[in-house]
Design a protein around this motif. Sequence first.
Motif, PDB file in Angstrom:
ATOM      1  N   HIS A 233       0.817  -1.204   0.000  1.00  0.00           N
ATOM      2  CA  HIS A 233       0.000   0.000   0.000  1.00  0.00           C
ATOM      3  C   HIS A 233       0.861   1.269   0.000  1.00  0.00           C
ATOM      4  O   HIS A 233       1.907   1.323   0.638  1.00  0.00           O
ATOM      5  N   GLU A 234       0.360   2.285  -0.664  1.00  0.00           N
ATOM      6  CA  GLU A 234       1.028   3.585  -0.697  1.00  0.00           C
ATOM      7  C   GLU A 234       0.570   4.423   0.493  1.00  0.00           C
ATOM      8  O   GLU A 234      -0.573   4.307   0.952  1.00  0.00           O
ATOM      9  N   GLN A 235       1.469   5.274   1.016  1.00  0.00           N
ATOM     10  CA  GLN A 235       1.118   6.220   2.071  1.00  0.00           C
ATOM     11  C   GLN A 235       1.779   7.565   1.787  1.00  0.00           C
ATOM     12  O   GLN A 235       2.667   7.671   0.941  1.00  0.00           O
ATOM     13  N   ILE A 236       1.355   8.585   2.537  1.00  0.00           N
ATOM     14  CA  ILE A 236       1.876   9.929   2.294  1.00  0.00           C
ATOM     15  C   ILE A 236       3.356  10.014   2.667  1.00  0.00           C
ATOM     16  O   ILE A 236       3.847   9.263   3.509  1.00  0.00           O
ATOM     17  N   GLU A 237       4.046  10.934   2.017  1.00  0.00           N
ATOM     18  CA  GLU A 237       5.469  11.145   2.265  1.00  0.00           C
ATOM     19  C   GLU A 237       5.716  11.776   3.629  1.00  0.00           C
ATOM     20  O   GLU A 237       6.703  11.473   4.295  1.00  0.00           O
TER      21      GLU A 237
ATOM     22  N   VAL B 123       9.753   4.897   3.808  1.00  0.00           N
ATOM     23  CA  VAL B 123      10.591   4.349   2.736  1.00  0.00           C
ATOM     24  C   VAL B 123       9.978   4.691   1.385  1.00  0.00           C
ATOM     25  O   VAL B 123       8.752   4.726   1.227  1.00  0.00           O
ATOM     26  N   LYS B 124      10.845   4.993   0.442  1.00  0.00           N
ATOM     27  CA  LYS B 124      10.472   5.098  -0.969  1.00  0.00           C
ATOM     28  C   LYS B 124      11.128   3.922  -1.689  1.00  0.00           C
ATOM     29  O   LYS B 124      12.311   3.638  -1.462  1.00  0.00           O
ATOM     30  N   VAL B 125      10.367   3.261  -2.557  1.00  0.00           N
ATOM     31  CA  VAL B 125      10.874   2.094  -3.273  1.00  0.00           C
ATOM     32  C   VAL B 125      10.618   2.297  -4.758  1.00  0.00           C
ATOM     33  O   VAL B 125       9.515   2.664  -5.164  1.00  0.00           O
TER      34      VAL B 125
ATOM     35  N   THR C 120       5.798   4.861   1.094  1.00  0.00           N
ATOM     36  CA  THR C 120       4.969   4.210   2.099  1.00  0.00           C
ATOM     37  C   THR C 120       5.621   4.319   3.472  1.00  0.00           C
ATOM     38  O   THR C 120       6.677   4.936   3.632  1.00  0.00           O
ATOM     39  N   GLN C 121       4.973   3.720   4.488  1.00  0.00           N
ATOM     40  CA  GLN C 121       5.475   3.711   5.852  1.00  0.00           C
ATOM     41  C   GLN C 121       5.303   2.305   6.421  1.00  0.00           C
ATOM     42  O   GLN C 121       4.314   1.627   6.113  1.00  0.00           O
TER      43      GLN C 121
END
Length: 278
Positions: free
Chosen positions: A62-66, A157-159, A169-170
Amino acid sequence: MSEQDEARPPRGGITRKQLLRTAIVAAPVPMLLGAGPVLGRADAQDAPLQPTPMCDDGDETHEQIEGPYFKPNSPLRTAIASGIPGTRLTLSGFVFGIACQPIANALLDFWQADDSGAYDNSGFRLRGHQFTDARGAYTLSTIVPGLYPGRTRHIHVKVQAPNRPVLTTQLYFPGEPRNNTDTLYDPALLMTVRTVSGGREATFDVVLDVPGQPPTTPPTTPPSTPPSTPGGTTWADGRTYATGDRVTYAGVMYRCLQGHTAQPGWEPPNVPALWQAA
């Protein structure tokens, strides 16, 4: 059960990441009829392993805010907490694509709070980026992040798979009281965490919504490329660049931020941790 020993809860039973991890750790990525790794159930004891040739169950990370504390151009390193007090934490895992293939040379950029819940916004303490190895594996040496108002414990983390979009994501810790009150908390992003001698160990496997790729070996022989502009050269696959080198790519000049050997997917616009427009 303590937070240290609580494993990441399964979502609907055995997850794809559990199956993928079993296959990769056990052997060098066997193939099932050329379709992908032969995957086995992580918790199976006497039962025969079930092959899972395709990964189409919607288990992408899942994506999350920076958030407000990201900084570009972090150092290239796998240990980001040297000399920093706190409970030692080793985080490891794999990066996969949706075709059950590990992704080699995927970029992971980590940042987090220190033991007191503070981020370093003037330097790069507890910040760093790295690339997965040929098996798609990564390892981060850090500390358990502290708490600050309104948030539970987490690691940012950014991937990015080579030449693909960035996932931001976090990652979260199981058993944290604030998991119930943090509005950003997502149980799908829980790490598996356990207590070990000298600290804790955690695991989390990232599944990107991109096709996977077989492990590859980056080229080692730099091609001969003539300069394209005075004081710079055209970016070239296989060439070794040092910090400060300047190249052109698609008519734009870039400055190298980290020494590395170029390979497909690491073109200047695609990997901001390595190149900056000059």
